[in-house]
Design an enzyme around this catalytic site. Structure first.
Site, PDB file in Angstrom:
ATOM      1  N   LYS A  79       0.864  -1.195   0.000  1.00 56.61           N
ATOM      2  CA  LYS A  79       0.000   0.000   0.000  1.00 56.61           C
ATOM      3  C   LYS A  79       0.893   1.236   0.000  1.00 56.61           C
ATOM      4  O   LYS A  79       1.889   1.289   0.741  1.00 56.61           O
ATOM      5  CB  LYS A  79      -0.881  -0.041   1.257  1.00 56.61           C
ATOM      6  CG  LYS A  79      -1.885   1.104   1.385  1.00 56.61           C
ATOM      7  CD  LYS A  79      -2.738   0.913   2.644  1.00 56.61           C
ATOM      8  CE  LYS A  79      -3.845   1.930   2.776  1.00 56.61           C
ATOM      9  NZ  LYS A  79      -4.697   1.700   3.958  1.00 56.61           N
ATOM     10  N   SER A 154      -9.669   1.609   2.667  1.00 57.11           N
ATOM     11  CA  SER A 154      -8.802   2.365   1.789  1.00 57.11           C
ATOM     12  C   SER A 154      -7.783   1.498   1.044  1.00 57.11           C
ATOM     13  O   SER A 154      -7.343   1.868  -0.042  1.00 57.11           O
ATOM     14  CB  SER A 154      -8.043   3.421   2.591  1.00 57.11           C
ATOM     15  OG  SER A 154      -7.281   2.817   3.626  1.00 57.11           O
ATOM     16  N   SER A 178      -9.933  -0.798   6.932  1.00 50.86           N
ATOM     17  CA  SER A 178      -9.327  -0.733   5.598  1.00 50.86           C
ATOM     18  C   SER A 178      -8.563  -1.966   5.141  1.00 50.86           C
ATOM     19  O   SER A 178      -8.103  -2.002   4.005  1.00 50.86           O
ATOM     20  CB  SER A 178      -8.416   0.480   5.481  1.00 50.86           C
ATOM     21  OG  SER A 178      -9.215   1.606   5.261  1.00 50.86           O
TER      22      SER A 178
HETATM   23  N1  GLN Z   1     -13.291   3.689   5.850  1.00 47.08           N
HETATM   24  C1  GLN Z   1     -12.736   4.137   7.093  1.00 47.08           C
HETATM   25  C2  GLN Z   1     -12.460   5.616   7.032  1.00 47.08           C
HETATM   26  O1  GLN Z   1     -12.742   6.203   6.055  1.00 47.08           O
HETATM   27  C3  GLN Z   1     -11.511   3.340   7.426  1.00 47.08           C
HETATM   28  C4  GLN Z   1     -10.237   3.842   6.880  1.00 47.08           C
HETATM   29  C5  GLN Z   1      -9.040   3.036   7.272  1.00 47.08           C
HETATM   30  O2  GLN Z   1      -9.148   2.025   7.958  1.00 47.08           O
HETATM   31  N2  GLN Z   1      -7.885   3.501   6.869  1.00 47.08           N
HETATM   32  O3  GLN Z   1     -11.979   6.188   7.948  1.00 47.08           O
END
Ligand code: GLN
Length: 487
Positions: A79, A154, A178
């Site tokens: 990532k 994400s 995420s």
């Molecule tokens: N979808 C969640 C957010 O927007 C989780 C993001 C994450 O775990 N990096 O914060």
């Protein structure tokens, strides 16, 4: 030979048996990525040169009869929020375009030291803010199971790369879901470890008291192999654990499913969940029941407060962490600004994606004097409550089983105009991060449109080996994790 279907230990064995070279394996994946990735767009950077160099280094070790690392020949995707020495790291934000780190994140370095081969950096929502990759400052990744759909986020690029067999495993981070959510939406496995199991050093910080680096792979077995290497104390991250790390791979069969108590939290199985998702998750519970586990309804009463708590505390931490991006030390610069304030404004105005700005504004508001107690302090108190509820339930049952996402993957663009609707999609993942406990997401079927569905096994603090053992045994009697999309 299709090298993407081998497990991590099998790949290493191929090298030792001289049935393949690391260069051949790497070239196979580079060709595959060049062919398939233009359709999926999982990668922001493909590190062809670096990968081939590393592969040649491994092959040389074998020729010279030197010991090779535990991950020798395995192809990893990373990532783009993990710093990688000499490889551009953008966090999928225009703000960091062109940023070349001088060192690698601890997690990456440990894997490289065991001879994993980085094949590329994967797309994400900028700085990991989002749940679909649509917030990325570059492009949206597509779901390999249906190119009109989001892959989740994400870490959507990493999940899609594993799902399309473009690597053996991929790194992600899970601050509010995420790893688990894109794993579920793309039909692969993903582990969000206990907070502190893996070092956060060298990863662009989202919310420092939530961020958990972790891994995606097809099978729990490969997740265990990688986690074995990444886990443990790092003197560069004071919040990383001092616990002794168990031998995860040798413990994969250790949990006796007979009599094991699995809690099904009633708040996660309401009418808010899509019926097809609910049915498949309950089917997974039944599969485990058929092996002798005991299913028991449990209650986590503060679940409905999870999103409110998360979306106060996380933006608050984000607003503090983002202050370092002032356009001087990292990434993009702008040529003419009359003074330093207008310089900051130009940099942030031009290069910060809308979701990044939104979170800074929400967080700054929640932390401002006059509102701090009403929002931040209150949310911090409810955080303790949520954590205590998990501890209470996990004192009664061995693990908790729940859905990961209330729906399957949605259409690209569908939720873009309404950030709140996007946040609601995190309803079943965020509480686990608020509490800090580990959770393993596993594929458990498909809906009527052939989109993957996943469930999660939540354990008590540092019980990764327990949830991995249950997950591994589940994967011995099901084959959802082996299904591959036809792209
Ligand atoms: N979808 C969640 C957010 O927007 C989780 C993001 C994450 O775990 N990096 O914060």
């Amino acid at each position: 030979m299709d090298y993407s279907t081998f497990s991590i230990p099998q790949i290493r064995q191929l090298l030792l048996d001289k049935k393949a070279t690391a260069v051949e394996i790497t070239k196979f994946f580079i060709e595959k990525i060049k062919l398939i990735d233009p359709k999926i767009k999982a990668f922001i950077t493909i590190t062809e040169k670096e990968a081939l160099e590393k592969a040649a280094e491994i092959d040389k070790k074998i020729t010279n009869n030197e010991t090779i690392g535990k991950l020798a020949g395995s192809i990893m995707a990373v990532k783009d929020i993990f710093l990688t020495k000499d490889i551009e790291t953008t966090a999928s934000s225009q703000l960091l375009k062109g940023y070349i780190p001088q060192y690698s994140s601890t997690v990456c370095q440990k894997l490289l030291d065991q001879d994993a081969i980085i094949i590329g950096k994967t797309n994400t929502d900028p700085f990991a803010f989002g749940g679909s990759t649509e917030n990325s400052g570059f492009f949206t990744t597509k779901n390999p199971w249906n190119l009109d759909m989001i892959p989740g986020g994400s870490s959507g690029g990493s999940a899609a790369a594993v799902s399309a067999n473009l690597c053996h495993f991929a790194l992600g981070t899970d601050t509010g879901g995420s790893i688990r959510q894109p794993a579920s939406l793309c039909g692969v496995s993903g582990l969000k470890p206990t907070y502190g199991l893996n070092s956060r050093f060298g990863i662009t910080a989202m919310a420092s008291s939530f961020d958990c680096p972790g891994v995606f792979a097809r099978s729990v077995d490969d997740i265990a192999t990688v986690t074995q290497i990444t886990a443990g104390h790092d003197k560069k991250d004071a919040t990383s654990t001092h616990q002794t790390i168990p031998d995860y791979s040798s413990l994969l069969d250790s949990v006796n499913l007979k009599g094991l108590k699995i809690g099904l939290p009633k708040e996660y199985f309401t009418d808010a969940i899509n019926p097809e998702v609910k049915a498949k998750v309950l089917e997974a519970a039944k599969v485990l029941e058929s092996q002798g586990t005991i299913l028991k309804e449990v209650s986590l009463p503060s679940t409905n407060l999870g999103l409110a708590v998360y979306y106060i505390l996380v933006p608050s931490e984000i607003s503090a962490n983002m202050s370092r991006y002032e356009g001087i030390r990292f990434g993009q610069t702008v040529p003419d600004s009359s003074n330093i304030i207008s310089y900051y404004m130009n940099i942030r105005g031009q290069f910060m994606e809308p979701e990044v700005k939104r979170r800074i504004i929400i967080g700054t508001y929640a932390l401002s004097s006059g509102y701090y107690d009403a929002y931040y302090t209150k949310a911090a108190k409810v955080r303790t409550l949520i954590k205590q509820e998990f501890e209470k339930v996990l004192a009664d049952v061995d693990v908790i089983l729940a859905p990961v996402s209330p729906t399957t993957a949605w259409k690209i663009g569908e939720k873009c105009s309404n950030p709140l609707e996007m946040y609601l999609a995190d309803a079943y993942t965020v509480c686990i991060n608020v509490a800090g406990v580990p959770s393993l997401a596993l594929p458990c079927g498909f809906n009527s449109n052939n989109l993957p569905i996943g469930f999660q096994l939540i354990g008590n603090f540092f019980e990764e080996s327990k949830i991995m053992s249950i997950g591994h045994q589940y994967q011995q009697i099901t084959d959802y994790h082996l299904q591959i999309s036809k792209i």
